[in-house]
Design a protein around this motif. Structure first.
Motif, PDB file in Angstrom:
ATOM      1  N   ARG A 301       0.827  -1.216   0.000  1.00  0.00           N
ATOM      2  CA  ARG A 301       0.000   0.000   0.000  1.00  0.00           C
ATOM      3  C   ARG A 301       0.859   1.263   0.000  1.00  0.00           C
ATOM      4  O   ARG A 301       0.538   2.254  -0.654  1.00  0.00           O
ATOM      5  CB  ARG A 301      -0.931  -0.021   1.209  1.00  0.00           C
ATOM      6  CG  ARG A 301      -2.078  -1.000   1.025  1.00  0.00           C
ATOM      7  CD  ARG A 301      -2.728  -1.369   2.356  1.00  0.00           C
ATOM      8  NE  ARG A 301      -3.922  -2.184   2.169  1.00  0.00           N
ATOM      9  CZ  ARG A 301      -3.914  -3.490   1.899  1.00  0.00           C
ATOM     10  NH1 ARG A 301      -2.751  -4.129   1.765  1.00  0.00           N
ATOM     11  NH2 ARG A 301      -5.035  -4.161   1.745  1.00  0.00           N
ATOM     12  N   VAL A 302       1.934   1.212   0.754  1.00  0.00           N
ATOM     13  CA  VAL A 302       2.816   2.381   0.806  1.00  0.00           C
ATOM     14  C   VAL A 302       3.441   2.634  -0.564  1.00  0.00           C
ATOM     15  O   VAL A 302       3.540   3.784  -1.016  1.00  0.00           O
ATOM     16  CB  VAL A 302       3.924   2.189   1.870  1.00  0.00           C
ATOM     17  CG1 VAL A 302       4.943   3.323   1.794  1.00  0.00           C
ATOM     18  CG2 VAL A 302       3.316   2.109   3.266  1.00  0.00           C
ATOM     19  N   VAL A 305       2.107   4.942  -3.138  1.00  0.00           N
ATOM     20  CA  VAL A 305       2.251   6.379  -2.892  1.00  0.00           C
ATOM     21  C   VAL A 305       3.717   6.809  -2.907  1.00  0.00           C
ATOM     22  O   VAL A 305       4.070   7.870  -3.392  1.00  0.00           O
ATOM     23  CB  VAL A 305       1.614   6.758  -1.526  1.00  0.00           C
ATOM     24  CG1 VAL A 305       1.738   8.245  -1.274  1.00  0.00           C
ATOM     25  CG2 VAL A 305       0.157   6.309  -1.465  1.00  0.00           C
ATOM     26  N   VAL A 306       4.553   5.966  -2.330  1.00  0.00           N
ATOM     27  CA  VAL A 306       5.984   6.268  -2.255  1.00  0.00           C
ATOM     28  C   VAL A 306       6.725   5.169  -3.014  1.00  0.00           C
ATOM     29  O   VAL A 306       7.207   4.213  -2.424  1.00  0.00           O
ATOM     30  CB  VAL A 306       6.477   6.308  -0.788  1.00  0.00           C
ATOM     31  CG1 VAL A 306       7.862   6.940  -0.696  1.00  0.00           C
ATOM     32  CG2 VAL A 306       5.496   7.031   0.110  1.00  0.00           C
ATOM     33  N   GLU A 404      -4.044  -1.000   6.649  1.00  0.00           N
ATOM     34  CA  GLU A 404      -4.305   0.341   6.109  1.00  0.00           C
ATOM     35  C   GLU A 404      -3.703   1.395   7.051  1.00  0.00           C
ATOM     36  O   GLU A 404      -3.059   2.349   6.620  1.00  0.00           O
ATOM     37  CB  GLU A 404      -5.817   0.597   6.003  1.00  0.00           C
ATOM     38  CG  GLU A 404      -6.522  -0.176   4.914  1.00  0.00           C
ATOM     39  CD  GLU A 404      -6.243   0.376   3.524  1.00  0.00           C
ATOM     40  OE1 GLU A 404      -5.857   1.562   3.407  1.00  0.00           O
ATOM     41  OE2 GLU A 404      -6.399  -0.384   2.550  1.00  0.00           O
ATOM     42  N   ALA A 407       0.057   1.321   6.893  1.00  0.00           N
ATOM     43  CA  ALA A 407       0.532   2.005   5.684  1.00  0.00           C
ATOM     44  C   ALA A 407       0.404   3.520   5.843  1.00  0.00           C
ATOM     45  O   ALA A 407       1.328   4.281   5.540  1.00  0.00           O
ATOM     46  CB  ALA A 407      -0.272   1.530   4.470  1.00  0.00           C
ATOM     47  N   ASN A 408      -0.734   3.947   6.368  1.00  0.00           N
ATOM     48  CA  ASN A 408      -0.972   5.377   6.584  1.00  0.00           C
ATOM     49  C   ASN A 408       0.114   5.974   7.479  1.00  0.00           C
ATOM     50  O   ASN A 408       0.631   7.063   7.226  1.00  0.00           O
ATOM     51  CB  ASN A 408      -2.360   5.540   7.219  1.00  0.00           C
ATOM     52  CG  ASN A 408      -2.682   6.978   7.576  1.00  0.00           C
ATOM     53  OD1 ASN A 408      -2.430   7.884   6.792  1.00  0.00           O
ATOM     54  ND2 ASN A 408      -3.221   7.185   8.765  1.00  0.00           N
TER      55      ASN A 408
END
Lengths: 452, 427
Positions: A301-302, A305-306, A404, A407-408
């Motif tokens: 999940r990370v 975004v990254v 989630e 990851a956030n």
């Protein structure tokens, strides 16, 4: 004090805690004799006397023909117990009467090496041949491999014999046994010496194996808890496990959290991060208990975004193949790195490279490694299902299953430098307050309940 | 005569959702309406409605001799209008008795005076207008968020036409001076500063139900006697506290309502005590004759430090506050270009509670902060707030600068960029 491992030869947090606690006690004026199965000669604790069971001569018992010293086996299979002069040996046998022998017992699940095991068994067999014609009064030294080999159950028993012999020669006030491997010895020693027994629960069988505990080990743990005058646990979390799963008497439970010793290698070697990409670290055994699979799910999940983040898993364990395959399946193999098992200086070096340390344990009685990371200024995320979460303020906390949220939080740490600064500067100060000396003082208080 | 000046701060924030990074660009519903409504209804039931009714009956019973002041924040007024109009009506009824002074403040319970003077003025003007509209009073007295005072604030407040300011009677501010006197803040000519007597106020707000306190149980008579013991020349005793003290922080079961019911009568038994509103106290003093008090650094009523560290103490709080006010000009431009919701969302974020939730002082200073926070940890509060701010930033930057321009999809570029390409040093 009875323990199974001592730094630098350790396979987990147990040895680290034993070293810290015994040194902490020493600083509070408690004389500690620490008995381990064997020593390698490079252990150097301050103010603690170390004794290797392998170096203590014990009277040779004369087993009946066909009765091997692995007396436990007889207890399980119901065959007649060997004749013995030691009452305590009967106690040992009784304590362990539920011990299963079918599976090799290890406190930490590591890969069993079949050929090694075979060799071990052969050696064991050779050793157990009674020496014909030896006089009844002679002494022998028992052999110890140390660690958690396939003949662990036999070693647990040999260890107990040696400890009983030691008890006759030594002057002491309290027997303190760390984790189930030493409970039989602790129970026997306390009986032999007519002294109070403290058992120390660093981990339970439920932490190690989830919902499928080894019934033999569980039974030893239960017996130790029942016979102990007081049981020290490493967290409220573990106290809860003992209450709920072992029916432990809560009046007997005392919580003494672990602490951390800050390593100084970083300063010596001036390690700095060598790569630019953000590094997120998992460091621990790759087993069910440690939650490496949740780490990977969060990683996937990370990475959306990254994309340049690096996820490093340091350690070995039975879930390793599955975790590698899952990384490939998630399409994140390029950003997932496996270092294998790291020790000592290598661990510090790994921490030095990490931007975030994650401990997503499914069940963690305490968990010293986040403290080590924080002592090295690395911000940490720990699961709420860990004992260490109880004592930490400057750490992010997640439920292990909430990938989630994990990851956030990883993204937040990589995105908001102030959060990182806050956690690393405050976190270091926080762990600096957690000294083993302080824990030693608490533990001394536990002893005083029994001795004074 | 010494005036007992009860003043109640009535406030609720719009709490944020657990807004994650993955919500940025996808959802502009920042506020947890379900939770906010649940809390508001609970507090209305446990505190606002019963307490308003009780105070109204006390005003009746003592035929106007029982008087007090209230400040009701704009964010709470919004919530009352939405979820508890009956509670709003009961506040309005109190204001109509002529015995209740409504004190002005910033509409959004913000710290705007520290960062953005124009925004401060705008929020004060909005609140002033709303007080006129809802309570039919022209406010005379001002109190800053969390009772913060300083020379600069006092000057500003005076320039906006207020005649009184409420503040904390902090030891480090007063030194040997008495909290029972009216002061004039340095740099002002016609502004009366009325201070909180924290010992007596905290007897009720914090200690009332504490059984290990040697003053427990606090009876109305005992409390009235302690009020009567102030020096003869005392002008006032400021009993300033959160309104939620009654029924929420101190539950009904503690006997707090019984205490309130009997306290005014017990106090009025003492001939030299009377109740008054701040405006009435101000009328009695000659401002030219009162002592000047210098407040070079902001003083608040929070924690033992009585300063701003509960809101702006750590890295996270400072960063969040800075990022918030830096966005102000963009938000206002977007509002002018036709997206007023941006501005209102932003203003709701200026509510000081958001940075208060990020306070880490309670790790050592007890659990008052934790009690008030919807988050498990201050770090969680920071993460949610920064994520929301990131989304708002993307929204306002996306408002077309010229009306002719068509809407472009929100760009990935508008998200906060995780710091990469960065080697850590200095460790």
């Amino acid at each position: 004090m009875l323990g199974w491992e001592f730094p630098p030869h350790i396979s987990g947090g147990l040895g680290t805690a034993c070293l810290g606690l015994s040194q902490g006690l020493a600083r509070c004026g408690v004389d500690v004799t620490f008995v381990v199965p064997r020593l390698n000669g490079d252990e150097a604790p301050d103010g603690v006397r170390l004794v290797a069971a392998a170096d203590v001569p014990v009277p040779v018992s004369k087993p009946e023909p066909a009765e091997v010293p692995v007396r436990l086996r007889h207890a399980f299979t119901g065959s007649r117990r060997p004749r013995t002069e030691l009452d305590v040996e009967r106690v040992i046998a009784r304590t362990m009467k539920l011990l299963s022998v079918d599976s090799p017992l290890r406190p930490y699940m590591t890969q069993a090496d079949y050929s090694k095991r075979l060799a071990e068994l052969t050696r064991l067999k050779a050793m157990t041949q009674p020496e014909r014609g030896s006089p009844k009064t002679s002494h022998e030294k028992l052999e110890f491999q140390g660690g958690y080999g396939p003949d662990l159950e036999a070693e647990v028993e040999r260890y107990a014999r040696v400890v009983c012999e030691l008890v006759r020669r030594e002057d002491f006030d309290v027997v303190h046994a760390h984790d189930w491997m030493t409970y039989p010895a602790g129970i026997a020693a306390a009986l032999e010496g007519q002294k109070p027994l403290v058992v120390h629960v660093h981990a339970t069988e439920y932490d190690r194996s989830g919902m499928n505990p080894d019934p033999g080990i569980r039974a030893i743990e239960a017996e130790g808890l029942a016979r102990a005058d007081l049981a020290v646990c490493v967290s409220e979390y573990t106290a809860g496990v003992l209450r709920d799963r072992y029916g432990a008497d809560t009046r007997k439970l005392r919580v003494v959290h672990n602490a951390v010793t800050r390593g100084e290698q970083r300063e010596q070697f001036h390690w700095e991060k060598a790569i630019d990409d953000p590094v997120v670290l998992f460091l621990g055994r790759i087993t069910y208990q440690k939650g490496p699979d949740y780490f990977l799910e969060a990683a996937a999940r990370v990475l959306r975004v990254v994309p340049d983040a690096r996820f490093v898993l340091s350690g070995t364990g039975d879930m390793w193949p599955r975790v590698v395959e899952r990384a490939a399946q998630l399409g994140i193999a390029n950003n997932t790195h496996f270092t294998g098992f790291l020790e000592g200086v290598e661990v510090e070096r790994m921490f030095a490279m990490a931007d975030i340390y994650v401990m997503p344990s499914v069940s963690e009685p305490f968990g010293i490694s986040p403290l080590e990371a924080m002592a090295l200024d690395v911000p940490v995320i720990v699961s709420r299902q860990s004992g260490v979460a109880e004592v930490l303020s400057n750490a992010l906390k997640v439920d292990f299953w909430d990938v989630e949220d994990l990851a956030n939080k990883i993204i937040a740490l990589l995105t908001y430098p102030e959060l990182r600064d806050e956690l690393s500067s405050e976190g270091r100060q926080e762990v600096e307050q957690m000294t083993w000396e302080e824990r030693g003082r608490t533990l001394r208080g536990v002893y005083e309940e029994l001795v004074v | 005569m010494t005036a007992i000046v009860p003043y109640f701060q009535v406030h609720q924030p719009f709490r944020l959702k657990r807004y994650t990074f993955f919500d940025i660009g996808r959802s502009s519903g920042y506020f947890d309406d379900t939770e906010n409504e649940r809390i508001l209804r609970r507090i209305a039931e446990k505190c606002y409605l019963p307490m308003n009714e009780l105070l109204a009956s006390l005003i009746d019973r003592h035929e106007g001799r029982f008087r007090f002041a209230m400040a009701i924040t704009g964010t709470l007024l919004d919530q009352l209008e939405a979820w508890s109009p009956e509670a709003l009506e009961s506040f309005q009824a109190l204001a109509r008795t002529g015995c209740v002074e409504i004190v002005c403040e910033t509409s959004h319970h913000s710290l705007a005076f520290l960062e953005d003077e124009d925004e401060f003025e705008a929020q004060v003007a909005a609140q002033r207008e709303r007080i006129r509209e809802l309570f039919e009073q022209d406010p005379v007295t001002f109190r800053c968020t969390e009772l913060v005072i300083s020379n600069a604030i006092a000057k500003k407040v005076e320039s906006m036409g207020f005649r009184g300011l409420l503040g904390e009677g902090a030891d480090h501010l007063l030194g040997f001076r008495s909290p029972h006197k009216v002061y004039r803040p340095e740099g002002t000519t016609d502004l009366a500063l009325l201070l909180r007597t924290y010992e007596r106020s905290d007897d009720i707000a914090f200690r009332f139900s504490n059984r290990s306190w040697d003053g427990w149980p606090l009876t109305p008579e005992k409390f009235a006697t302690s009020l009567a013991e102030v020096p003869e020349d005392a002008t006032l005793i400021g009993l300033f506290m959160d309104y939620e003290t009654f029924g929420e922080h101190q539950w009904r079961e503690t006997g707090i309502f019984d205490f309130v019911e009997a306290m005014p009568g017990a106090a009025l038994e003492h001939d030299h005590l009377e109740f008054a509103t701040p405006a009435e106290v101000i009328e009695t003093v000659e401002i030219d004759e009162v002592e000047e008090l210098s407040i070079p650094h902001p003083v608040s009523w929070a924690d033992t430090e009585r300063d701003l560290t509960a809101w702006l103490g750590n890295h996270m709080q400072k960063a969040a506050n800075k990022a918030l006010y830096e966005l102000g000009p963009d938000v206002k431009r977007a509002a002018e270009l036709g997206d007023p919701e941006c501005l209102e969302d932003w203003r709701k974020l200026t509510t000081s509670d958001h940075v208060y939730y990020m306070c880490t002082k309670w790790f050592s200073d007890g659990d008052v902060h934790k009690y008030f926070s919807p988050y498990t940890t201050p770090h969680d509060a920071f993460i949610a707030f920064m994520n929301v701010l990131a989304d708002l930033k993307a929204r306002v930057r996306n408002v077309p600068r010229q009306p002719t321009e068509t809407d472009s999809p929100r760009e990935q570029e508008e998200r906060p960029r995780p710091e990469t390409g960065r080697a850590r040093t200095g460790r």
